[in-house]
Design an enzyme around this catalytic site. Sequence first.
Site, PDB file in Angstrom:
ATOM      1  N   ASP A  55     -35.790  23.332 -19.895  1.00 30.69           N
ATOM      2  CA  ASP A  55     -37.097  23.061 -19.531  1.00 30.69           C
ATOM      3  C   ASP A  55     -37.786  24.128 -18.349  1.00 30.69           C
ATOM      4  OD1 ASP A  55     -36.210  20.065 -19.496  1.00 30.69           O
ATOM      5  OD2 ASP A  55     -34.889  21.105 -19.646  1.00 30.69           O
ATOM      6  N   HIS A  70     -31.995  25.970 -25.390  1.00 32.85           N
ATOM      7  CA  HIS A  70     -32.126  24.589 -26.096  1.00 32.85           C
ATOM      8  C   HIS A  70     -33.840  23.682 -25.887  1.00 32.85           C
ATOM      9  CE1 HIS A  70     -28.218  23.607 -26.011  1.00 32.85           C
ATOM     10  NE2 HIS A  70     -28.591  23.617 -24.873  1.00 32.85           N
ATOM     11  N   ASP A  71     -34.247  24.153 -24.955  1.00 37.23           N
ATOM     12  CA  ASP A  71     -36.254  23.390 -25.267  1.00 37.23           C
ATOM     13  C   ASP A  71     -36.937  24.094 -25.426  1.00 37.23           C
ATOM     14  OD1 ASP A  71     -34.678  21.107 -24.121  1.00 37.23           O
ATOM     15  OD2 ASP A  71     -35.328  21.170 -21.993  1.00 37.23           O
ATOM     16  N   VAL A 118     -38.572  16.931 -24.114  1.00 37.16           N
ATOM     17  CA  VAL A 118     -37.794  17.538 -23.674  1.00 37.16           C
ATOM     18  C   VAL A 118     -36.274  16.929 -22.895  1.00 37.16           C
ATOM     19  CG1 VAL A 118     -38.603  20.191 -24.831  1.00 37.16           C
ATOM     20  CG2 VAL A 118     -38.479  19.797 -22.416  1.00 37.16           C
ATOM     21  N   ASP A 149     -37.328  17.544 -18.314  1.00 39.19           N
ATOM     22  CA  ASP A 149     -36.376  16.982 -16.956  1.00 39.19           C
ATOM     23  C   ASP A 149     -35.795  18.336 -16.562  1.00 39.19           C
ATOM     24  OD1 ASP A 149     -35.073  17.946 -18.716  1.00 39.19           O
ATOM     25  OD2 ASP A 149     -33.539  16.136 -18.469  1.00 39.19           O
ATOM     26  N   GLN A 196     -23.015  26.522 -19.250  1.00 41.60           N
ATOM     27  CA  GLN A 196     -23.549  26.366 -20.529  1.00 41.60           C
ATOM     28  C   GLN A 196     -22.902  26.947 -21.361  1.00 41.60           C
ATOM     29  OE1 GLN A 196     -27.038  24.619 -20.754  1.00 41.60           O
ATOM     30  NE2 GLN A 196     -27.501  24.369 -18.301  1.00 41.60           N
TER      31      GLN A 196
HETATM   32  C1  BDR Z   1     -30.309  19.231 -23.769  1.00 42.21           C
HETATM   33  O1  BDR Z   1     -29.998  18.885 -22.669  1.00 42.21           O
HETATM   34  C2  BDR Z   1     -30.467  19.120 -21.495  1.00 42.21           C
HETATM   35  O2  BDR Z   1     -29.304  19.565 -20.647  1.00 42.21           O
HETATM   36  C3  BDR Z   1     -31.558  19.894 -21.907  1.00 42.21           C
HETATM   37  O3  BDR Z   1     -32.551  20.529 -20.282  1.00 42.21           O
HETATM   38  C4  BDR Z   1     -31.739  19.632 -22.853  1.00 42.21           C
HETATM   39  O4  BDR Z   1     -33.245  19.320 -22.493  1.00 42.21           O
HETATM   40  C5  BDR Z   1     -28.948  19.751 -24.594  1.00 42.21           C
HETATM   41  O5  BDR Z   1     -28.438  18.930 -24.500  1.00 42.21           O
HETATM   42 CA    CA Z   2     -34.222  19.492 -20.889  1.00 44.21          CA
END
Ligand code: BDR
Ligand code: CA
Length: 309
Positions: A16, A238-239, A124, A11, A227
Site C-alpha cells: 500500500d 500487489h497494490d 487496495v 490499509d 511475503q
Molecule cells: C493484499 O492483501 C494485503 O496484505 C496487501 O496489502 C494486498 O492489498 C494481497 O492479498
Molecule cells: Ca493493501
Amino acid sequence: MKKIKMILDCDTGHDDAIALMVASKHPDIELLGVTVVAGNSTLDKTLPNTLHVVQHLGLDVPVYGGMAKPIVKAQEVADDVHGKSGLDGPVFDELKIKAQDEHAVNYLIRTLMESDGDITLVPVGPLTNIAMAMLMEPEIVKKIRRIVLMGGAVGIGNSTPSAEFNIYVDPEAAHIVFSSGVEIAMMPLDLTNTALADEKVIERMANIGNKAGQLFADIMSFTLHSQAVNGLSAGPVHDVTAVTYLVAPELYETKKMHVDIDLSKGPSYGRTVCDINDRFHLDKNVTVGLKIDLERFWDLVEDVLRRHI
Ligand code: BDR
Ligand code: CA
C-alpha cells in the site's frame, strides 16, 4: 492531457505504501485524498502508517481515517505478513501530522456527490469504506467514474484456498461493491503475485538515491522473506499494479468477465468467482487483469520514484 482524478483507499501495509508513492507523484494522476481502512492491521496502525509515509516524503495530500471493522465478519488481520506495526522495516521520525477530522466514508460521499462524476476510486484493501459509502448514500454509485482495485483471485487464494485477503476480510462489503453496477477493473492475486521485488529490483530503486527509493528498499527488504511467493526471495507489490493500471493499461492483458463474491459460509466464503469461460452467461461486470509486462512496470515505478524527494 487531463489528469486522472483518483482517491486511494488503503490499509497501509507494505505494498500500500508503495502504491501511495506511485499515486502521489505520477504526472497523469491528481490524487485528491487517501482514505484508510482496517485490513492488514487494525485502523490504529494502518492510519498512522499511512501518515508516516505522507510525512516522510513530504506529500501534500489529505488523509482520512475510515472503517475500523468489517461490515459483518469478525475482524482478521495479517500481522504475520506485515509485522507488529503493520509496516515493519522502515524507521520513521515521530509523527507530527494528523489525519483530517472528517470520517473517510463521509469524505467519500461528499467528494463524489460534489464531483462531475470524474473520480476513480482505487481501493487496495478490504472494501469496507467503499461499501459503507454506497450504503449510506446510494447516489454515489452514479458519481463514481470507475473502481480499479487490487483484490480477489481467479485461481487460488492467499487467506484460504479460495479467497484472497482483501476480499476475504470483508466479503459482504466486496459483494456490495461488485454488484453495484459501477465499472470495475480488478487486479487479482494471480497477476499481482508476479510483480515481485527481488534483491535486484530493491537495489535498482535504492540506487535512485532519493528518500523514496530508500523507502522502497526498506519496505521491500522486509517483505523479501515474510511475503516470499513460491519459495522465492522476493516480495509482491500487489497494490501498485492497481495504480499503474490506471495510467498504463497497455501494460496489461485483461479479460472482461462476470465476477461474483461467494457469501456462503463454507470453504469458498470470500471467493471471487471469476466466470472466465462465460459459463453463466451473465453480464461481464469486471475487467480482470491477467498478465502484466513486468519490464515496463518496473520502468514506470522507477520513473515515478525519481519524481519524489
Ligand atoms: C493484499 O492483501 C494485503 O496484505 C496487501 O496489502 C494486498 O492489498 C494481497 O492479498
Ligand atoms: Ca493493501
